[in-house]
Write an enzyme that holds these catalytic residues in place. Structure first.
Site, PDB file in Angstrom:
ATOM      1  N   GLN A 239       0.828  -1.208   0.000  1.00  0.00           N
ATOM      2  CA  GLN A 239       0.000   0.000   0.000  1.00  0.00           C
ATOM      3  C   GLN A 239       0.866   1.264   0.000  1.00  0.00           C
ATOM      4  OE1 GLN A 239      -3.373  -2.049   2.785  1.00  0.00           O
ATOM      5  NE2 GLN A 239      -3.610   0.161   2.565  1.00  0.00           N
ATOM      6  N   ARG A 386      -9.608  -0.641   7.498  1.00  0.00           N
ATOM      7  CA  ARG A 386     -10.553   0.449   7.280  1.00  0.00           C
ATOM      8  C   ARG A 386     -10.776   1.261   8.541  1.00  0.00           C
ATOM      9  NH1 ARG A 386     -14.236  -1.276   2.348  1.00  0.00           N
ATOM     10  NH2 ARG A 386     -14.462   0.792   1.484  1.00  0.00           N
ATOM     11  N   CYS A 387      -9.674   1.785   9.064  1.00  0.00           N
ATOM     12  CA  CYS A 387      -9.732   2.305  10.424  1.00  0.00           C
ATOM     13  C   CYS A 387      -9.341   3.760  10.572  1.00  0.00           C
ATOM     14  CB  CYS A 387      -8.774   1.499  11.271  1.00  0.00           C
ATOM     15  SG  CYS A 387      -7.104   1.626  10.631  1.00  0.00           S
ATOM     16  N   GLU A 762     -12.831   5.081   4.481  1.00  0.00           N
ATOM     17  CA  GLU A 762     -12.960   4.385   5.753  1.00  0.00           C
ATOM     18  C   GLU A 762     -14.191   4.817   6.542  1.00  0.00           C
ATOM     19  OE1 GLU A 762      -8.899   5.408   6.573  1.00  0.00           O
ATOM     20  OE2 GLU A 762      -8.387   3.302   6.823  1.00  0.00           O
TER      21      GLU A 762
HETATM   22  N1  MCN Z   1     -13.783   9.757  -3.527  1.00  0.00           N
HETATM   23  C1  MCN Z   1     -14.615  10.645  -4.196  1.00  0.00           C
HETATM   24  N2  MCN Z   1     -14.953  11.841  -3.606  1.00  0.00           N
HETATM   25  C2  MCN Z   1     -14.497  12.158  -2.362  1.00  0.00           C
HETATM   26  C3  MCN Z   1     -13.672  11.244  -1.663  1.00  0.00           C
HETATM   27  C4  MCN Z   1     -13.307  10.060  -2.291  1.00  0.00           C
HETATM   28  O1  MCN Z   1     -15.050  10.340  -5.297  1.00  0.00           O
HETATM   29  N3  MCN Z   1     -14.831  13.316  -1.777  1.00  0.00           N
HETATM   30  C5  MCN Z   1     -13.331   8.522  -4.185  1.00  0.00           C
HETATM   31  C6  MCN Z   1     -11.846   8.628  -4.496  1.00  0.00           C
HETATM   32  O2  MCN Z   1     -11.615   9.281  -5.695  1.00  0.00           O
HETATM   33  C7  MCN Z   1     -11.399   7.175  -4.483  1.00  0.00           C
HETATM   34  C8  MCN Z   1     -12.308   6.568  -3.426  1.00  0.00           C
HETATM   35  O3  MCN Z   1     -13.438   7.425  -3.297  1.00  0.00           O
HETATM   36  O4  MCN Z   1     -11.599   6.598  -5.733  1.00  0.00           O
HETATM   37  C9  MCN Z   1     -11.631   6.439  -2.051  1.00  0.00           C
HETATM   38  O5  MCN Z   1     -10.957   7.628  -1.794  1.00  0.00           O
HETATM   39  P1  MCN Z   1     -10.326   8.027  -0.366  1.00  0.00           P
HETATM   40  O6  MCN Z   1     -11.391   8.212   0.623  1.00  0.00           O
HETATM   41  O7  MCN Z   1      -9.388   9.150  -0.614  1.00  0.00           O
HETATM   42  O8  MCN Z   1      -9.514   6.736   0.115  1.00  0.00           O
HETATM   43  P2  MCN Z   1      -8.186   6.111  -0.521  1.00  0.00           P
HETATM   44  O9  MCN Z   1      -8.262   6.144  -1.963  1.00  0.00           O
HETATM   45  O10 MCN Z   1      -6.997   6.655   0.160  1.00  0.00           O
HETATM   46  O11 MCN Z   1      -8.386   4.601  -0.119  1.00  0.00           O
HETATM   47  C10 MCN Z   1      -8.018   4.108   1.138  1.00  0.00           C
HETATM   48  C11 MCN Z   1      -9.209   3.559   1.884  1.00  0.00           C
HETATM   49  C12 MCN Z   1      -8.711   2.712   2.985  1.00  0.00           C
HETATM   50  S1  MCN Z   1      -7.589   3.367   4.048  1.00  0.00           S
HETATM   51  C13 MCN Z   1      -9.101   1.407   3.112  1.00  0.00           C
HETATM   52  S2  MCN Z   1      -8.569   0.557   4.471  1.00  0.00           S
HETATM   53  C14 MCN Z   1      -9.931   0.799   2.121  1.00  0.00           C
HETATM   54  C15 MCN Z   1     -10.760   1.777   1.382  1.00  0.00           C
HETATM   55  O12 MCN Z   1     -10.039   2.846   0.984  1.00  0.00           O
HETATM   56  N4  MCN Z   1      -9.437  -0.240   1.394  1.00  0.00           N
HETATM   57  C16 MCN Z   1     -10.096  -0.617   0.256  1.00  0.00           C
HETATM   58  N5  MCN Z   1     -11.583   1.257   0.457  1.00  0.00           N
HETATM   59  C17 MCN Z   1     -11.222   0.124  -0.225  1.00  0.00           C
HETATM   60  N6  MCN Z   1     -11.896  -0.278  -1.323  1.00  0.00           N
HETATM   61  C18 MCN Z   1     -11.461  -1.365  -2.013  1.00  0.00           C
HETATM   62  N7  MCN Z   1     -12.144  -1.735  -3.100  1.00  0.00           N
HETATM   63  N8  MCN Z   1     -10.363  -2.058  -1.627  1.00  0.00           N
HETATM   64  C19 MCN Z   1      -9.678  -1.727  -0.526  1.00  0.00           C
HETATM   65  O13 MCN Z   1      -8.589  -2.396  -0.173  1.00  0.00           O
HETATM   66 CU1  CUM Z   2      -6.493   1.671   8.659  1.00  0.00          CU
HETATM   67  S1  CUM Z   2      -6.855   0.492   7.124  1.00  0.00           S
HETATM   68 MO1  CUM Z   2      -6.645   1.720   5.585  1.00  0.00          MO
HETATM   69  O1  CUM Z   2      -5.781   2.887   6.456  1.00  0.00           O
HETATM   70  O2  CUM Z   2      -5.495   1.082   4.661  1.00  0.00           O
END
Ligand code: MCN
Ligand code: CUM
Length: 808
Positions: A239, A386-387, A762
């Site tokens: 990651q 997812r924390c 998350e």
């Molecule tokens: N998004 C959006 N508009 C926003 C915020 C987010 O459209 N205002 C969209 C983003 O463009 C992205 C998605 O939602 O495509 C998730 O964005 P974001 O919240 O920024 O999270 P990350 O991309 O950093 O993803 C990490 C987060 C975490 S920490 C875990 S744990 C988790 C999660 O995402 N693991 C996942 N969702 C998951 N989903 C899948 N399918 N697989 C995982 O391993």
């Molecule tokens: Cu805490 S689970 Mo996500 O941060 O990859």
């Protein structure tokens, strides 16, 4: 020049922010064209497999590899002794501790890596694992953190000095050989004073059980050391690929430019793939030793038994209020079971993650949090799943404390929340435990949620149901689960947040091609979140080229700019901001090019969707496609050719998404089976980039919340045996258990993010777990229930009913 299409059509063609663009990666994934670690097959590649400890705590007296080595097809068997000369028998963890790569004298948890067998194929390796003879001497096992702090049994002998004294750990003084750290936030004395003199006080103890992210794809890596050009290539389920490269360089002494780390497609991460595992190190060492590529991929049991677990928090709370329900103080103490090595993935200064967001969405004047980390004979890891760095624990804690306080006050829990919300006009709001919440409008979201589910009607129905139950007309009780959460995501200002010393910025680099298409590379890495779809949407809106003509690349450290990776829902808050900023740099140069082409001053053109137009004369314009071409084929005085930009973004603050969830549940008291009648989820993640992707994230996070609240658990017996290391025992919900989710939203943009977006990945998990748990607990509240621990599986629910005399 006259336009052939309308402005609205031009906006639609961009497929930019706000559009439910279909996920571009799915064409590949749904047709078997994904490329995961285990799909990588290199000429001459060998396969590694671990000999693992059957005991949770034992001395390793001897290891005999002769029989294994004699098996045809076995190339090498590595033990700690082989790694020691390279100083790789131990490795640093992300939490400032160190961890055995292979058992060095003793084992500390069941499933711990003892030896690494390398063979021509996976099956021979597995057979050879059985032939390695390890002589163990069993030691007393400790799986209870409270007992651990009282015990004479020293788990980590490496952390006690020869004179018996206890050296400081990475986070300061330690009270006992099995103690890792004490971490505090807020003011304990002032909090105690308020609570001691309060009109109403509620206290509760709760256990947030140990669980596991359990991505469908387990962890793995392929290492290939090319001894001729000195280059190490490492493919793996990472990651945070850049961080892995830096750590690999520091550990191996191979210069960083000679290491290429690639995260190919990842089949779900959920935090499980943040940590660094012995398998990664062993595949590298084995490739260096053998001179050919070596693959290591764990199986399901190995994944559940030995890689990053989540939670395992024993929380003790006190909350005080006036008779009218205004909260006056909050005290929280946590005993955190970190297993055998402290391998939590948190920013360095936060050994208990962002647990100090535990004042939640409420205006609480004074608070205190104390966390004690403890070693036990369980797998290391921690935090992930997812924390958002322990925010699930924090939100579960406060949302349970609110429910318990409501019982104490004999008040409706929805009303109690309303009374205490941080008000819209209080933002930016500095919480008692230090965080500055960027923006929020909680009451509006709450009112919308309660109205959507007809909360009053539900309470009336519940009251009738209680009467009917008492009259013996039904055996089903009804629960209304409420939760209101505030998340903290987007680590995070470099001044506060680092991982192994690397500041937590993120990055985006854009290259526009002459024909007006583009490639953008980012420091994050999708594991299923759809980054290839959504980052292109941010860029489309910012630079005026269609998302369809923008390729997004992540995960290859030879090409992507340095970034800290994807976890803690930080991609949108940090890399998304970098994308917007890099896009704006492109636009600034494009403006100069457009002005030159249109023969006007720079300030006389303005951006409009997909072009620059001369102010006041919209028929005079240059499209971004035309501008891109000009960037490469015109000699523009004072401007370099080309159209590229890079941004490294250090966010000024984190983002604070929030949401309001309601779950309606019917529970059969004779079988303990809960039936989810309704689940309503309102999320506010600021500006929404792709509503469909957001909805998918919410469905996924809620389903994982359902799992954790209603049955999923990594359980140990007293001997330290993992009782739930297969999917027969570890609950993964399927379509059968999952209800229909109703999603809703409000939009409160982040004031400091360039496009106002907050993270969302998350949120549904953070808010979902307390919501499902509160629904179960609320069903039994009218019968005297105050608090029962998760997971609320059928047996435990049945027991709750039984303890309340409902089977009499
Ligand atoms: N998004 C959006 N508009 C926003 C915020 C987010 O459209 N205002 C969209 C983003 O463009 C992205 C998605 O939602 O495509 C998730 O964005 P974001 O919240 O920024 O999270 P990350 O991309 O950093 O993803 C990490 C987060 C975490 S920490 C875990 S744990 C988790 C999660 O995402 N693991 C996942 N969702 C998951 N989903 C899948 N399918 N697989 C995982 O391993
Ligand atoms: Cu805490 S689970 Mo996500 O941060 O990859």
């Amino acid at each position: 020049m006259k336009d052939e299409i309308t402005r609205d059509e031009r906006v639609a063609n961009l497929k930019g922010m706000g559009c439910s663009r279909k996920r571009v990666e799915d064409a590949r994934f749904t047709q078997g064209k994904g490329n995961y670690v285990d799909d990588i097959k290199l000429p001459g590649m060998l396969h590694g497999d671990f000999v693992r400890s059957p005991y949770a705590h034992a001395r390793v007296k001897s290891i005999n590899i002769d029989a294994a080595m004699a098996l045809p097809g076995v190339v090498a068997v590595l033990t700690a002794k082989d790694l020691e000369p390279l100083n790789l028998h131990w490795m640093p963890t992300l939490a400032g501790d160190k961890q055995m790569v292979l058992a060095d004298g003793k084992v500390l948890f069941q499933g711990q890596e003892v030896a690494f067998v390398v063979a021509n194929d996976r099956y021979i390796a597995a057979d050879a694992v059985e032939l390695v003879e390890v002589d163990y001497e069993e030691l007393e096992v400790i799986v209870d953190p409270f007992k651990s702090l009282q015990s004479d049994v020293v788990l980590r002998e490496d952390l006690v000095a020869e004179d018996g004294s206890i050296p400081n750990g990475a986070h300061g003084p330690r009270k006992h050989p099995n103690h890792i750290f004490t971490w505090e936030a807020g003011e304990e004395e002032a909090t105690n004073q308020v609570i001691d003199n309060a009109e109403v006080v509620a206290t509760e103890e709760m256990y947030y059980h140990r669980t596991h992210p359990c991505p469908l794809e387990t962890c793995g890596s392929v290492a290939s050391m090319d001894k001729v050009n000195g280059k190490l290539t490492l493919w793996g389920t990472f990651q945070a690929p850049h961080v892995v490269r830096t750590v690999a360089s520091l550990l191996s002494g191979i210069e960083e430019h000679n290491i290429r780390v690639v995260s190919p497609d990842i089949g779900g991460g959920f935090g499980n793939k943040v940590g660094v595992y012995p398998g990664y190190v062993c595949s590298i060492v084995a490739s260096i030793v053998t001179g050919v590529p070596v693959k290591w991929v764990e199986d399901r049991m190995e994944n559940l038994m030995s890689t990053a677990f989540a939670r395992d928090y024993w929380m003790k709370g006190k909350i005080s209020a006036t008779k009218e329900g205004k909260i006056t103080g909050l005290h929280c103490h946590v005993t955190a079971d970190h297993g055998a090595f402290d391998a939590c993935a948190d920013p360095t200064k936060f050994p208990a993650g962002f647990m100090n967001i535990c004042t939640g969405s409420y205006d609480i004047p004074v608070a205190y949090l104390g966390v004690d980390g403890v070693y036990t004979n369980k797998a290391p890891g921690g935090v992930s799943y997812r924390c958002s760095f322990r925010v699930t624990e924090a939100v579960y804690f406060i949302e349970r404390m609110i429910e318990v306080l409501a019982i104490e006050l004999n008040m409706d829990p929805a009303e109690l929340r309303s009374i205490n919300f941080i008000k819209k006009e209080q933002f930016p709001y500095t919480a008692a435990l230090g965080w500055e919440y960027d923006s929020g409008d909680y009451q509006t979201a709450w009112d919308k949620a309660l109205l959507a589910v007809d909360y009053k009607g539900l309470r009336a129905e519940q009251a009738e149901r209680v009467e009917a139950f008492k009259r013996g007309e039904t055996r089903k009780v009804m629960g209304i689960g409420l939760s209101f959460f505030t998340e903290i995501v987007g680590a995070g200002p470099v001044k506060n947040c680092d991982i192994l010393g690397m500041g937590m910025f993120d990055s985006c680099e854009i290259r526009i091609h002459p024909t007006g298409s583009a490639v953008a590379r980012l420091g994050t890495i999708s594991q299923g979140q759809g980054h290839a779809t959504t980052f292109a949407q941010i860029l489309a809106t910012e630079i005026g080229l269609s998302a369809e003509s923008i390729t997004i690349e992540e995960g290859d450290t030879d090409t992507a700019p340095y970034g800290l990776g994807t976890y803690g829902s930080r991609s949108t808050p940090v890399a998304g901001a970098a994308a917007a900023m890099a896009g704006r740099k492109i636009r600034a140069k494009a403006q100069m090019i457009a002005a030159y082409l249109l023969e006007v001053h720079d300030n006389d053109v303005e951006f409009d969707v997909d072009r620059f137009v001369v102010k006041g004369s919209p028929e005079q314009f240059k499209t971004m496609k035309e501008i891109a071409y000009a960037a490469y084929n015109q000699a523009i005085p004072g401007l370099e050719p080309g159209l590229e930009a890079v941004s490294y973004y250090d966010p000024p603050n984190m983002t604070y998404p929030f949401g309001a969830y309601v779950c309606v549940m019917d529970i059969d008291v004779d079988t303990g089976v809960p039936e989810i009648r309704r689940f309503y989820a309102l999320d506010d993640c600021g500006t929404r980039i792709n509503p469909m992707v957001i909805e998918g994230q919410i469905h996924g996070g809620l389903t994982e919340a359902l799992a954790v609240a209603l049955g999923q658990e990594i359980a140990y017996d007293d001997m330290g045996n993992v009782k739930t290391a297969t999917l027969m025992d570890f609950f993964l919900p399927t379509a059968w258990e999952v209800p229909n989710y109703e999603t809703d939203f409000t939009v409160t943009p982040s004031p400091h993010h360039p496009i106002g977006a907050k993270g969302v990945g998350e949120s549904p998990h953070v808010g979902g777990v307390p919501c499902f748990s509160n629904a179960v607990q609320d069903a039994f509240r009218p019968f005297g229930n105050r608090h029962t621990n998760m997971p609320h599986d059928h047996w435990r629910i049945w027991q709750t009913a039984n303890n309340l005399g409902m089977h009499d």
